[in-house]
Design an enzyme around this catalytic site. Structure first.
Site, PDB file in Angstrom:
ATOM      1  N   CYS A   1     -15.926  34.022  64.178  1.00  0.00           N
ATOM      2  CA  CYS A   1     -16.082  34.124  65.632  1.00  0.00           C
ATOM      3  C   CYS A   1     -16.251  35.590  66.057  1.00  0.00           C
ATOM      4  O   CYS A   1     -16.268  36.504  65.228  1.00  0.00           O
ATOM      5  CB  CYS A   1     -14.854  33.537  66.307  1.00  0.00           C
ATOM      6  SG  CYS A   1     -13.373  34.411  65.813  1.00  0.00           S
TER       7      CYS A   1
ATOM      8  N   ASP B   1     -14.000  30.672  58.399  1.00  0.00           N
ATOM      9  CA  ASP B   1     -13.944  32.127  58.464  1.00  0.00           C
ATOM     10  C   ASP B   1     -14.104  32.697  57.070  1.00  0.00           C
ATOM     11  O   ASP B   1     -13.419  32.266  56.142  1.00  0.00           O
ATOM     12  CB  ASP B   1     -12.569  32.596  58.976  1.00  0.00           C
ATOM     13  CG  ASP B   1     -12.524  32.613  60.488  1.00  0.00           C
ATOM     14  OD1 ASP B   1     -13.585  32.736  61.110  1.00  0.00           O
ATOM     15  OD2 ASP B   1     -11.412  32.503  61.024  1.00  0.00           O
TER      16      ASP B   1
ATOM     17  N   CYS C   1      -7.757  37.006  62.815  1.00  0.00           N
ATOM     18  CA  CYS C   1      -9.013  37.680  62.442  1.00  0.00           C
ATOM     19  C   CYS C   1      -8.725  39.104  61.976  1.00  0.00           C
ATOM     20  O   CYS C   1      -9.346  39.596  61.035  1.00  0.00           O
ATOM     21  CB  CYS C   1      -9.979  37.716  63.625  1.00  0.00           C
ATOM     22  SG  CYS C   1     -10.521  36.081  64.122  1.00  0.00           S
TER      23      CYS C   1
ATOM     24  N   CYS D   1     -13.742  26.761  55.425  1.00  0.00           N
ATOM     25  CA  CYS D   1     -12.667  26.812  56.427  1.00  0.00           C
ATOM     26  C   CYS D   1     -13.141  27.431  57.731  1.00  0.00           C
ATOM     27  O   CYS D   1     -12.389  27.515  58.696  1.00  0.00           O
ATOM     28  CB  CYS D   1     -11.490  27.628  55.909  1.00  0.00           C
ATOM     29  SG  CYS D   1     -10.801  26.995  54.411  1.00  0.00           S
TER      30      CYS D   1
END
Ligand code: FES
Length: 288
Positions: A61, A37, A105, A35
């Site tokens: 990221c 992450d 995140c 996916c």
């Protein structure tokens, strides 16, 4: 290009505590490489049950790296109970904020922490201290107290936002009605609090001496300068209960608009600064 704070950039370019603790007391894996992450968080406790070391490995990221890095710093030194209260908001705040589209995140960091803590309880065959409140979302074991807190802390307005922030409602969806109810309750509280804030503070009841002193001060500071600017003046003659007797002097004494000045300036100012119950009367027989 995302707008990142200096702190996000610092943690992204110089991530702290990268790696995996081999003999970790707790290990949490969330996300999946497929996916895009993924995060692994490991921690080690000291003899007092506090997190002595924490490390992370992530595939993601800049925000994912920064969130994970700052999370390891936040939890070091905490007990597991304290660490369980760390939220994604704490992570985002420590970074000086994250773009809305990147808040997930920080949520991933919170999830990895929860998973690592749960892993500790599973391995040691112990259970986490009972949560406060009643479980609303059975899919994710999230209580009404936790939902209320996440709504309050992040000023959330919709079920979707609640799901983004704490997962509640993100499974079977059966709890969405209850989440909606919590949202309305919290919004009701906000409105009540806002209304309370709008109400002017109640004035303390004045003694006669305090009242007379305040009347004198209001006349000399608020009323007299305005009248003098037009060539008039005013004297305080007496105060009887809520009745204030004054006499106009100079131009004011001869003014055709004296009644209006008395009501809209003198009485209005005295009510504003002294007491709403005051009634002002003019001493007609006074010296001009
Ligand atoms: S009970 Fe909340 S999503 Fe299933």
């Amino acid at each position: 290009m995302w707008e990142y704070t200096d702190k996000v950039m610092d943690h992204f370019l110089n991530p702290r505590n990268v790696g995996v603790i081999e003999d970790a007391d707790g290990k949490g894996d969330v996300g999946s490489l497929a996916c895009g992450d993924a995060l692994t968080l490991t921690f080690k406790l000291d003899e007092n049950g506090r997190i002595a070391d924490a490390k992370f490995k992530t595939f993601g990221c800049a925000s994912a790296v920064a969130s994970s890095s700052v999370l390891t710093e936040i939890i070091k030194g905490l007990t597991l109970e304290e660490a369980a209260n760390v939220t994604n908001k704490d992570i985002a705040e420590k970074l000086g904020g994250l773009p809305d589209q990147k808040m997930h995140c920080s949520v991933m960091g919170q999830e990895a922490l929860e998973a690592a803590i749960q892993n500790y309880y599973d391995k040691t065959k112990t259970t986490a201290p009972e949560k406060e409140g009643k479980v609303v979302c059975t899919c994710f074991g999230i209580t009404d107290t936790e939902i209320r807190k996440v709504v309050e802390d992040n000023k959330l307005n919709s079920v979707e936002q609640v799901t983004n922030y704490c997962k509640a409602g993100g499974g079977c969806g059966r709890c969405k009605g209850d989440i909606e109810k919590i949202l309305s309750e919290v919004r009701g509280d906000w409105i009540d609090r806002a209304k309370k804030k709008e109400q002017p503070p109640k004035r303390k009841k004045l003694t006669n001496i305090q009242k007379i002193r305040l009347v004198q001060e209001t006349i000399s500071d608020q009323i007299r300068p305005a009248l003098r600017a037009d060539g008039g003046d005013i004297d305080l003659i007496d105060v009887e209960g809520n009745k204030v007797i004054v006499a106009f002097r100079g131009m004011c004494a001869k003014c055709k608009m004296a009644d209006l000045t008395m009501r809209d300036v003198v009485q209005a100012k005295l009510r504003e600064f002294v007491s709403e119950d005051l009634v002002v009367e003019e001493e007609k027989d006074g010296e001009n």
